[in-house]
Write a protein that holds these residues in place. Structure first.
Motif, PDB file in Angstrom:
ATOM      1  N   GLY A  58      35.818  28.756  30.669  1.00 23.50           N
ATOM      2  CA  GLY A  58      34.601  29.508  30.970  1.00 23.50           C
ATOM      3  C   GLY A  58      34.053  29.180  32.347  1.00 23.50           C
ATOM      4  N   LEU A  59      34.073  27.908  32.706  1.00 25.54           N
ATOM      5  CA  LEU A  59      33.609  27.500  34.038  1.00 25.54           C
ATOM      6  C   LEU A  59      34.489  28.085  35.138  1.00 25.54           C
ATOM      7  N   GLN A  62      33.693  31.730  35.491  1.00 26.00           N
ATOM      8  CA  GLN A  62      32.393  31.951  36.113  1.00 26.00           C
ATOM      9  C   GLN A  62      32.421  31.655  37.610  1.00 26.00           C
ATOM     10  N   LYS A  63      33.081  30.597  37.991  1.00 26.58           N
ATOM     11  CA  LYS A  63      33.113  30.215  39.398  1.00 26.58           C
ATOM     12  C   LYS A  63      34.057  31.098  40.215  1.00 26.58           C
ATOM     13  N   ARG A  65      34.861  34.197  39.335  1.00 27.13           N
ATOM     14  CA  ARG A  65      34.514  35.606  39.101  1.00 27.13           C
ATOM     15  C   ARG A  65      35.751  36.399  38.688  1.00 27.13           C
ATOM     16  N   CYS A  67      38.192  38.596  36.677  1.00 29.21           N
ATOM     17  CA  CYS A  67      37.998  39.665  35.701  1.00 29.21           C
ATOM     18  C   CYS A  67      39.105  40.692  35.900  1.00 29.21           C
ATOM     19  N   SER A 142      37.268  39.000  29.039  1.00 28.22           N
ATOM     20  CA  SER A 142      36.913  37.738  29.702  1.00 28.22           C
ATOM     21  C   SER A 142      35.669  37.900  30.561  1.00 28.22           C
ATOM     22  N   GLY A 143      35.597  38.991  31.335  1.00 27.56           N
ATOM     23  CA  GLY A 143      34.427  39.223  32.162  1.00 27.56           C
ATOM     24  C   GLY A 143      33.167  39.425  31.343  1.00 27.56           C
ATOM     25  N   MET A 146      31.991  36.026  30.028  1.00 30.58           N
ATOM     26  CA  MET A 146      31.464  35.225  31.125  1.00 30.58           C
ATOM     27  C   MET A 146      30.074  35.700  31.531  1.00 30.58           C
ATOM     28  N   ARG A 147      29.890  36.998  31.649  1.00 29.42           N
ATOM     29  CA  ARG A 147      28.602  37.529  32.085  1.00 29.42           C
ATOM     30  C   ARG A 147      27.542  37.456  30.991  1.00 29.42           C
ATOM     31  N   GLY A 149      27.073  34.842  29.219  1.00 26.95           N
ATOM     32  CA  GLY A 149      26.484  33.529  29.458  1.00 26.95           C
ATOM     33  C   GLY A 149      25.559  33.501  30.654  1.00 26.95           C
ATOM     34  N   GLU A 150      25.741  34.461  31.568  1.00 23.57           N
ATOM     35  CA  GLU A 150      24.873  34.533  32.742  1.00 23.57           C
ATOM     36  C   GLU A 150      23.613  35.350  32.499  1.00 23.57           C
TER      37      GLU A 150
END
Length: 222
Positions: A58-59, A62-63, A65, A67, A142-143, A146-147, A149-150
């Motif tokens: 996940g990190l 996120q780092k 980006r 997707c 996946s995107g 990830m988003r 969590g943002e």
């Protein structure tokens, strides 16, 4: 007067925006991560390992980006193929690793690792619907995760769509199996081209796609 206003605007834009103190949030996240690992360890160490692997992935997502939607969308919208080339490299690495597992298993007399699905019109139809959906929602699986969590609310709606589509697919699977899956043929490339042809042919195709992606991004600079 206009010059004064412009200089004031430029000065305000150049001023650094003060960052909020995130220490409390970081401590809370660390407690949740460690607490979750301790709870999962009661069922076996493997669950804690999977827990940390999931957080690590996940990190990375996120780092970086990363997707799949962006890897196919960006070359058309912005001309950037950075994620496209990263995806191609990921496919190449997966090809080497998966081929090694399959080949070593078959040499030992075991069964083929993985599931060779039949190819037919249902693949084209499903790919088209999924492609349209992920562009509209702004992310693939996946995107989307990830988003979420943002804090992107749109991705929570996309997740509901993922779940709803999966449920409908499970309910209607029997109909699709009768009308499409059973009438389609499964294609296993090593059986068609041989192990060497399938392996090196796929790597060659990925390499060609990488070259094309690189040319697409830098074509305007030449």
């Amino acid at each position: 007067m206009e010059e004064v206003i412009k200089s004031t605007i430029i000065r305000k834009r150049s001023q650094a925006v003060p960052r909020k103190n995130q220490t409390a949030h970081q401590i809370a996240a660390l407690v949740i991560v460690v607490g979750g690992a301790v709870l999962l360890a009661r069922g076996g160490a493997i669950f804690s390992i999977i827990w940390f692997l999931g957080i690590g992935l996940g990190l990375v997502l996120q780092k970086s980006r990363f997707c799949f939607t962006a890897s196919l969308r960006d070359p058309i919208l912005t001309g950037s193929t950075t994620l496209t080339r990263a995806t191609i490299i990921a496919f190449a690495v997966a090809t080497v690793g998966f081929a090694a597992l399959q080949f070593s298993t078959l040499l030992k007399g075991g069964h083929l690792i993985g599931f060779v699905a039949p190819v037919g019109i249902h693949i084209a139809l499903g790919s088209m619907l999924f492609g349209i959906g992920m562009v509209i929602s702004g992310g693939c699986a996946s995107g989307t995760l990830m988003r979420m969590g943002e804090g992107f609310v749109m991705q929570w709606i996309s997740l509901i769509g993922f779940i709803g589509g999966s449920v409908l697919g499970a309910i209607q699977y029997g109909w699709w199996a009768v009308h499409f899956f059973r009438t389609s043929h499964a294609i296993y490339l090593p059986n068609v081209f041989g192990w060497a042809g399938a392996f090196f042919g796929q790597l060659a195709l990925l390499a060609a796609l990488y070259v094309v992606a690189t040319w697409w991004e830098y074509r305007k600079l030449n």
